[in-house]
Design a protein around this motif. Structure first.
Motif, PDB file in Angstrom:
ATOM      1  N   ALA A 194      -8.516  37.073 -48.585  1.00 42.18           N
ATOM      2  CA  ALA A 194      -9.043  35.619 -49.077  1.00 42.18           C
ATOM      3  C   ALA A 194     -10.124  35.339 -48.092  1.00 42.18           C
ATOM      4  O   ALA A 194     -10.242  35.745 -46.898  1.00 42.18           O
ATOM      5  N   LEU A 254      -3.310  32.567 -50.791  1.00 43.68           N
ATOM      6  CA  LEU A 254      -3.136  33.725 -50.305  1.00 43.68           C
ATOM      7  C   LEU A 254      -1.633  33.690 -49.755  1.00 43.68           C
ATOM      8  O   LEU A 254      -0.839  34.580 -49.805  1.00 43.68           O
ATOM      9  N   VAL A 255      -1.465  32.677 -48.751  1.00 48.70           N
ATOM     10  CA  VAL A 255      -0.063  32.711 -48.167  1.00 48.70           C
ATOM     11  C   VAL A 255       0.902  32.434 -49.101  1.00 48.70           C
ATOM     12  O   VAL A 255       2.000  32.871 -48.497  1.00 48.70           O
ATOM     13  N   LEU A 298      -6.774  37.299 -44.149  1.00 47.15           N
ATOM     14  CA  LEU A 298      -7.277  35.914 -44.168  1.00 47.15           C
ATOM     15  C   LEU A 298      -8.551  35.953 -43.510  1.00 47.15           C
ATOM     16  O   LEU A 298      -8.448  36.059 -42.450  1.00 47.15           O
ATOM     17  N   VAL A 325      -4.749  37.308 -39.711  1.00 49.09           N
ATOM     18  CA  VAL A 325      -5.670  36.076 -39.531  1.00 49.09           C
ATOM     19  C   VAL A 325      -6.844  36.583 -38.892  1.00 49.09           C
ATOM     20  O   VAL A 325      -6.753  36.943 -37.458  1.00 49.09           O
ATOM     21  N   HIS A 346      -4.501  28.555 -39.326  1.00 51.09           N
ATOM     22  CA  HIS A 346      -4.530  29.422 -40.268  1.00 51.09           C
ATOM     23  C   HIS A 346      -2.964  29.962 -40.159  1.00 51.09           C
ATOM     24  O   HIS A 346      -2.324  30.647 -41.094  1.00 51.09           O
ATOM     25  N   CYS A 391       0.319  30.257 -42.514  1.00 55.78           N
ATOM     26  CA  CYS A 391       1.206  31.306 -42.977  1.00 55.78           C
ATOM     27  C   CYS A 391       2.519  31.345 -42.588  1.00 55.78           C
ATOM     28  O   CYS A 391       3.392  31.579 -43.565  1.00 55.78           O
ATOM     29  N   TYR A 448      -6.988  29.774 -48.937  1.00 57.07           N
ATOM     30  CA  TYR A 448      -6.226  30.456 -48.145  1.00 57.07           C
ATOM     31  C   TYR A 448      -4.795  30.034 -48.453  1.00 57.07           C
ATOM     32  O   TYR A 448      -3.772  30.967 -48.197  1.00 57.07           O
ATOM     33  N   ILE A 479       0.634  38.595 -42.847  1.00 61.74           N
ATOM     34  CA  ILE A 479      -1.016  38.212 -43.021  1.00 61.74           C
ATOM     35  C   ILE A 479      -1.658  38.677 -41.928  1.00 61.74           C
ATOM     36  O   ILE A 479      -1.205  37.964 -40.717  1.00 61.74           O
ATOM     37  N   THR A 539     -10.145  34.710 -38.854  1.00 59.67           N
ATOM     38  CA  THR A 539     -11.055  33.709 -38.783  1.00 59.67           C
ATOM     39  C   THR A 539     -11.503  33.438 -37.343  1.00 59.67           C
ATOM     40  O   THR A 539     -11.158  34.077 -36.462  1.00 59.67           O
ATOM     41  N   TYR A 563      -8.732  35.868 -53.183  1.00 52.66           N
ATOM     42  CA  TYR A 563      -8.592  34.492 -53.295  1.00 52.66           C
ATOM     43  C   TYR A 563      -9.788  33.978 -52.247  1.00 52.66           C
ATOM     44  O   TYR A 563      -9.975  34.341 -51.627  1.00 52.66           O
TER      45      TYR A 563
END
Length: 328
Positions: free
Chosen positions: A35, A61-62, A10, A72, A82, A86, A58, A70, A74, A55
């Motif tokens: 994503a 995606l999750v 992500l 993360v 985020h 998840c 987000y 996932i 970001t 994607y």
């Protein structure tokens, strides 16, 4: 349990790119989906790293049923949102450091993870590297006696550009959260505990984030760590551990491939623990080990330790008067 761990990513930035490259070195793991808010960026990232799905949402995606965990990746200000997204979708999470902007957010994430019994870990890659694991054993062996003082610096030069994750205050920027977190983690690794006293000073940018900071952590029995971080001043990225029987010098301490042991009155010893790739594969391997073993937390990078380090940084920022726009 013998199965392939299916990853999603992500956020498709620079660190995510390196992580995806290293993930290919982890036998038993595969990158399945990515994503990014920009669908074109997600497409390019997926093509480069041979991910099957991409994607621009987000949430999509999750909610992908074919993902186990996932990563993360970001910017700091979005880590809580985020990661919580998840966990709400029952997806295990490896979140890039810092896991959140402050300890309050981190505590909420940990409580959610534990309540739902879903794996969560901060991507503090330093804790998993071969040289660091060997360093811990050397320290425990008493080769330099009892460590009394740790010095560590992490300074780089980043241009003060608008929108930079190093300078933009709304992105929870600054040297401490991005770089200083490594020095604090390293001192905790060496001393095997949390500091009992915390003090520090910071110089601020025009945007109001710390561009140069120094801090002194006091541990039990008067042991000390003298640490610094900067986004506007290059430093050697070196850590030095001093004991009553010698010292240890570690270049690029946050991702070391070797270090030098210098006992008092004896010849130096070079310990070489080189690794392939960037070094992110070891944190991915720990996630895989935990998931296959049915564990919801790592013992190498525990959630309690993650929260404790966040509290140290909270304390320093409180002393400096540094708050971010998205904090409560």
């Amino acid at each position: 349990m013998d199965r392939t761990i299916r990853w999603g990513i992500l956020g498709c930035g620079n660190i995510a790119d390196k992580f995806a490259i290293d993930l290919q070195r982890v036998s038993g793991s595969v990158l399945r989906a990515v994503a990014a808010r920009d669908y074109g960026r997600a497409q390019n990232f997926a093509k480069k790293h041979t991910a099957e799905r991409m994607y621009s949402d987000y949430t999509a995606l999750v909610n992908d049923p074919d993902l186990d965990v996932i990563y993360v990746a970001t910017t700091h200000n979005f880590h809580y949102e985020h990661s919580a997204l998840c966990l709400a979708a029952n997806k295990a999470v490896l979140c890039e450091k810092p896991i959140c902007v402050n300890a309050q957010e981190a505590q909420k994430l940990v409580e959610l993870s534990r309540k739902k019994e879903i794996f969560l870990m901060e991507a503090m890659w330093t804790r998993f590297l071969p040289a660091v694991n060997h360093l811990k054993k050397d320290i425990e062996s008493g080769i330099i006696g009892t460590p009394q003082l740790v010095q560590a610096d992490f300074g780089i030069i980043k241009p003060p550009e608008s929108g930079s994750r190093f300078y933009e205050k709304k992105l929870a920027a600054g040297a401490l959260l991005d770089l200083g977190i490594y020095t604090i983690n390293f001192a905790n690794i060496v001393f095997g505990s949390q500091p009992e006293g915390i003090s520090g000073y910071a110089k601020f940018t025009d945007q109001g984030v710390d561009q140069l900071s120094t801090y002194n952590l006091i541990y039990s029995e008067g042991r000390q760590a003298l640490l610094s971080s900067s986004i506007a001043l290059p430093t050697p990225h070196q850590a030095r551990i001093f004991g009553d029987k010698g010292r240890i010098v570690i270049d690029d301490f946050y991702h070391p491939q070797q270090y030098q042991i210098i006992p008092n009155g004896k010849n130096p010893q070079l310990v070489n623990k080189a690794f392939d790739g960037f070094g992110y594969l070891y944190e991915a391997m720990e996630v895989q080990r935990c998931l296959l073993g049915g564990k919801t937390e790592s013992t190498i990078c525990s959630l309690n330790e993650t929260i404790a380090v966040m509290r140290v940084m909270d304390d320093l920022r409180k002393q400096w008067g540094l708050r971010y726009p998205n904090e409560n």
